[in-house]
Design a protein around this motif. Sequence first.
Motif, PDB file in Angstrom:
ATOM      1  N   ILE A   9       0.826  -1.199   0.000  1.00 52.12           N
ATOM      2  CA  ILE A   9       0.000   0.000   0.000  1.00 52.12           C
ATOM      3  C   ILE A   9       0.867   1.259   0.000  1.00 52.12           C
ATOM      4  O   ILE A   9       0.547   2.262  -0.650  1.00 52.12           O
ATOM      5  CB  ILE A   9      -0.940   0.010   1.225  1.00 52.12           C
ATOM      6  CG1 ILE A   9      -2.004  -1.078   1.086  1.00 52.12           C
ATOM      7  CG2 ILE A   9      -1.616   1.366   1.404  1.00 52.12           C
ATOM      8  CD1 ILE A   9      -3.068  -0.773   0.084  1.00 52.12           C
ATOM      9  N   THR A  10       1.970   1.234   0.732  1.00 55.95           N
ATOM     10  CA  THR A  10       2.767   2.443   0.954  1.00 55.95           C
ATOM     11  C   THR A  10       3.909   2.607  -0.033  1.00 55.95           C
ATOM     12  O   THR A  10       4.704   3.542   0.099  1.00 55.95           O
ATOM     13  CB  THR A  10       3.340   2.436   2.387  1.00 55.95           C
ATOM     14  OG1 THR A  10       4.096   1.216   2.590  1.00 55.95           O
ATOM     15  CG2 THR A  10       2.221   2.480   3.404  1.00 55.95           C
ATOM     16  N   LYS A  11       4.012   1.747  -1.025  1.00 56.30           N
ATOM     17  CA  LYS A  11       5.033   1.947  -2.040  1.00 56.30           C
ATOM     18  C   LYS A  11       4.690   3.169  -2.885  1.00 56.30           C
ATOM     19  O   LYS A  11       3.509   3.452  -3.139  1.00 56.30           O
ATOM     20  CB  LYS A  11       5.142   0.712  -2.945  1.00 56.30           C
ATOM     21  CG  LYS A  11       5.862  -0.467  -2.297  1.00 56.30           C
ATOM     22  CD  LYS A  11       5.992  -1.620  -3.278  1.00 56.30           C
ATOM     23  CE  LYS A  11       6.786  -2.768  -2.664  1.00 56.30           C
ATOM     24  NZ  LYS A  11       6.931  -3.901  -3.605  1.00 56.30           N
ATOM     25  N   VAL A  69      -6.513   2.629   0.557  1.00 55.78           N
ATOM     26  CA  VAL A  69      -6.033   2.973  -0.778  1.00 55.78           C
ATOM     27  C   VAL A  69      -4.860   3.922  -0.629  1.00 55.78           C
ATOM     28  O   VAL A  69      -4.792   4.685   0.347  1.00 55.78           O
ATOM     29  CB  VAL A  69      -7.128   3.619  -1.644  1.00 55.78           C
ATOM     30  CG1 VAL A  69      -8.233   2.625  -1.947  1.00 55.78           C
ATOM     31  CG2 VAL A  69      -7.691   4.856  -0.957  1.00 55.78           C
ATOM     32  N   PRO A  70      -3.918   3.914  -1.567  1.00 56.80           N
ATOM     33  CA  PRO A  70      -2.813   4.875  -1.505  1.00 56.80           C
ATOM     34  C   PRO A  70      -3.323   6.293  -1.693  1.00 56.80           C
ATOM     35  O   PRO A  70      -4.343   6.527  -2.342  1.00 56.80           O
ATOM     36  CB  PRO A  70      -1.910   4.447  -2.677  1.00 56.80           C
ATOM     37  CG  PRO A  70      -2.343   3.053  -3.016  1.00 56.80           C
ATOM     38  CD  PRO A  70      -3.796   2.973  -2.684  1.00 56.80           C
ATOM     39  N   ALA A  71      -2.612   7.256  -1.129  1.00 61.94           N
ATOM     40  CA  ALA A  71      -2.984   8.653  -1.301  1.00 61.94           C
ATOM     41  C   ALA A  71      -2.743   9.085  -2.735  1.00 61.94           C
ATOM     42  O   ALA A  71      -1.985   8.466  -3.482  1.00 61.94           O
ATOM     43  CB  ALA A  71      -2.170   9.523  -0.344  1.00 61.94           C
ATOM     44  N   GLU A  72      -3.419  10.151  -3.136  1.00 62.72           N
ATOM     45  CA  GLU A  72      -3.196  10.699  -4.466  1.00 62.72           C
ATOM     46  C   GLU A  72      -1.765  11.200  -4.587  1.00 62.72           C
ATOM     47  O   GLU A  72      -1.237  11.814  -3.658  1.00 62.72           O
ATOM     48  CB  GLU A  72      -4.164  11.849  -4.735  1.00 62.72           C
ATOM     49  CG  GLU A  72      -5.618  11.434  -4.798  1.00 62.72           C
ATOM     50  CD  GLU A  72      -5.919  10.535  -5.973  1.00 62.72           C
ATOM     51  OE1 GLU A  72      -5.249  10.684  -7.013  1.00 62.72           O
ATOM     52  OE2 GLU A  72      -6.811   9.680  -5.851  1.00 62.72           O
ATOM     53  N   PRO A  73      -1.114  10.922  -5.715  1.00 63.05           N
ATOM     54  CA  PRO A  73       0.283  11.335  -5.877  1.00 63.05           C
ATOM     55  C   PRO A  73       0.410  12.826  -6.179  1.00 63.05           C
ATOM     56  O   PRO A  73       0.699  13.239  -7.297  1.00 63.05           O
ATOM     57  CB  PRO A  73       0.747  10.487  -7.070  1.00 63.05           C
ATOM     58  CG  PRO A  73      -0.484  10.272  -7.876  1.00 63.05           C
ATOM     59  CD  PRO A  73      -1.606  10.172  -6.873  1.00 63.05           C
ATOM     60  N   ILE A  74       0.154  13.667  -5.168  1.00 59.94           N
ATOM     61  CA  ILE A  74       0.300  15.110  -5.338  1.00 59.94           C
ATOM     62  C   ILE A  74       1.336  15.615  -4.344  1.00 59.94           C
ATOM     63  O   ILE A  74       1.638  14.966  -3.336  1.00 59.94           O
ATOM     64  CB  ILE A  74      -1.040  15.843  -5.154  1.00 59.94           C
ATOM     65  CG1 ILE A  74      -1.631  15.547  -3.766  1.00 59.94           C
ATOM     66  CG2 ILE A  74      -2.023  15.455  -6.232  1.00 59.94           C
ATOM     67  CD1 ILE A  74      -2.922  16.272  -3.512  1.00 59.94           C
ATOM     68  N   ASP A  75       1.837  16.794  -4.600  1.00 64.97           N
ATOM     69  CA  ASP A  75       2.976  17.290  -3.833  1.00 64.97           C
ATOM     70  C   ASP A  75       2.678  17.475  -2.357  1.00 64.97           C
ATOM     71  O   ASP A  75       3.572  17.392  -1.521  1.00 64.97           O
ATOM     72  CB  ASP A  75       3.453  18.619  -4.426  1.00 64.97           C
ATOM     73  CG  ASP A  75       4.018  18.459  -5.825  1.00 64.97           C
ATOM     74  OD1 ASP A  75       4.065  19.463  -6.556  1.00 64.97           O
ATOM     75  OD2 ASP A  75       4.408  17.321  -6.174  1.00 64.97           O
ATOM     76  N   SER A  76       1.425  17.768  -2.018  1.00 66.48           N
ATOM     77  CA  SER A  76       1.098  18.077  -0.633  1.00 66.48           C
ATOM     78  C   SER A  76       0.974  16.839   0.244  1.00 66.48           C
ATOM     79  O   SER A  76       0.773  16.963   1.442  1.00 66.48           O
ATOM     80  CB  SER A  76      -0.210  18.874  -0.578  1.00 66.48           C
ATOM     81  OG  SER A  76      -1.284  18.108  -1.094  1.00 66.48           O
ATOM     82  N   GLU A  77       1.094  15.653  -0.330  1.00 68.04           N
ATOM     83  CA  GLU A  77       0.941  14.429   0.440  1.00 68.04           C
ATOM     84  C   GLU A  77       2.163  13.537   0.252  1.00 68.04           C
ATOM     85  O   GLU A  77       2.663  13.385  -0.861  1.00 68.04           O
ATOM     86  CB  GLU A  77      -0.319  13.679   0.016  1.00 68.04           C
ATOM     87  CG  GLU A  77      -1.590  14.474   0.292  1.00 68.04           C
ATOM     88  CD  GLU A  77      -2.843  13.758  -0.194  1.00 68.04           C
ATOM     89  OE1 GLU A  77      -2.690  12.803  -0.968  1.00 68.04           O
ATOM     90  OE2 GLU A  77      -3.943  14.161   0.201  1.00 68.04           O
ATOM     91  N   ALA A  81       1.812   7.863   2.076  1.00 65.73           N
ATOM     92  CA  ALA A  81       0.557   8.041   2.794  1.00 65.73           C
ATOM     93  C   ALA A  81      -0.549   7.196   2.168  1.00 65.73           C
ATOM     94  O   ALA A  81      -0.468   6.771   1.018  1.00 65.73           O
ATOM     95  CB  ALA A  81       0.146   9.510   2.794  1.00 65.73           C
ATOM     96  N   CYS A  82      -1.598   6.955   2.929  1.00 69.77           N
ATOM     97  CA  CYS A  82      -2.744   6.180   2.446  1.00 69.77           C
ATOM     98  C   CYS A  82      -4.026   6.786   3.012  1.00 69.77           C
ATOM     99  O   CYS A  82      -3.989   7.720   3.812  1.00 69.77           O
ATOM    100  CB  CYS A  82      -2.617   4.716   2.853  1.00 69.77           C
ATOM    101  SG  CYS A  82      -2.674   4.484   4.642  1.00 69.77           S
ATOM    102  N   ARG A  83      -5.130   6.246   2.589  1.00 64.22           N
ATOM    103  CA  ARG A  83      -6.431   6.688   3.088  1.00 64.22           C
ATOM    104  C   ARG A  83      -7.245   5.468   3.507  1.00 64.22           C
ATOM    105  O   ARG A  83      -7.273   4.458   2.790  1.00 64.22           O
ATOM    106  CB  ARG A  83      -7.193   7.461   2.016  1.00 64.22           C
ATOM    107  CG  ARG A  83      -6.507   8.731   1.547  1.00 64.22           C
ATOM    108  CD  ARG A  83      -7.367   9.419   0.491  1.00 64.22           C
ATOM    109  NE  ARG A  83      -6.683  10.562  -0.092  1.00 64.22           N
ATOM    110  CZ  ARG A  83      -6.628  11.766   0.460  1.00 64.22           C
ATOM    111  NH1 ARG A  83      -7.231  11.969   1.614  1.00 64.22           N
ATOM    112  NH2 ARG A  83      -5.982  12.748  -0.129  1.00 64.22           N
TER     113      ARG A  83
END
Length: 265
Positions: A9-11, A69-77, A81-83
């Motif tokens: 998940i965290t890859k 689910v993995p977090a969205e690949p955006i700069d602020s996260e 990270a995951c949700r």
Amino acid sequence: MKFNVFEQITKPWSRVTLHNVHLLAARPTGDSFTMITVEHQGAQCDLISANRWDAEWSPRDVGRCGYLVPAEPIDSEPQWACRFRTYLDPSLRRLYELDVKDQWGWLCDDRPQGFLAPAGLLPGVKGRYVADETISVTLRIPPEFVRLCRSVDHTPIDVLRGFVGDAADINNYVDWPRADGYDSNGSDERDMAKEWLLRAYGMYAIDLDQLELAKEENAARANARDDLGALLDEFIDDGGSVDELHAAVDDLIKEQRRKQTLLQQ
């Protein structure tokens, strides 16, 4: 080396979804993130849950079951990270052994024997969802329409799907999701799409409810005629007289007409 499902998940840029996860704890980290403790098949793990909204919602979900689910690949996260997302039906669980091609297995209290749903679709309350009954339509579109869609940064498919959802007054409710993925853009868009349809083609409008009702009544009459034919065959096979049956039915018709006449007076 033992396989660790949480590491998948965290890859970075992971696309893995992990189901049947229980949220055991949630606490803010002080930097707009939330540290969550989750359990899956007896294994526990502490993970970073992305964005400030999770700091408010995650504590309310403690004790519930859902999926990661993995977090969205955006700069602020952070990339790791995951949700955590809860199932709408607290009893809903993934049942992997039921999986078949393009269908995922599930179970819940209302469907304890298990059921199938389209792969990737999260069933709603009581395991409900709207089945995909769409039909395929091939349409050639002119470059003017392609350019129009580009002007709003959408593909022709996106725009046409959006119009279909609006004109057909479709709502894709979370507690009763649609397998076909159709939805509308909002109530105003639905009203405007229907107004356009009536403006352009209203002169050809027909009463579909009446047509469908007439079709059902005709089908019911056809079934009744089949049933009467079968009864007639049985009557004759048992030695009955067609003339006697005809006379009896004729008397019934006359009596029915007499009742109708009295009702109309």
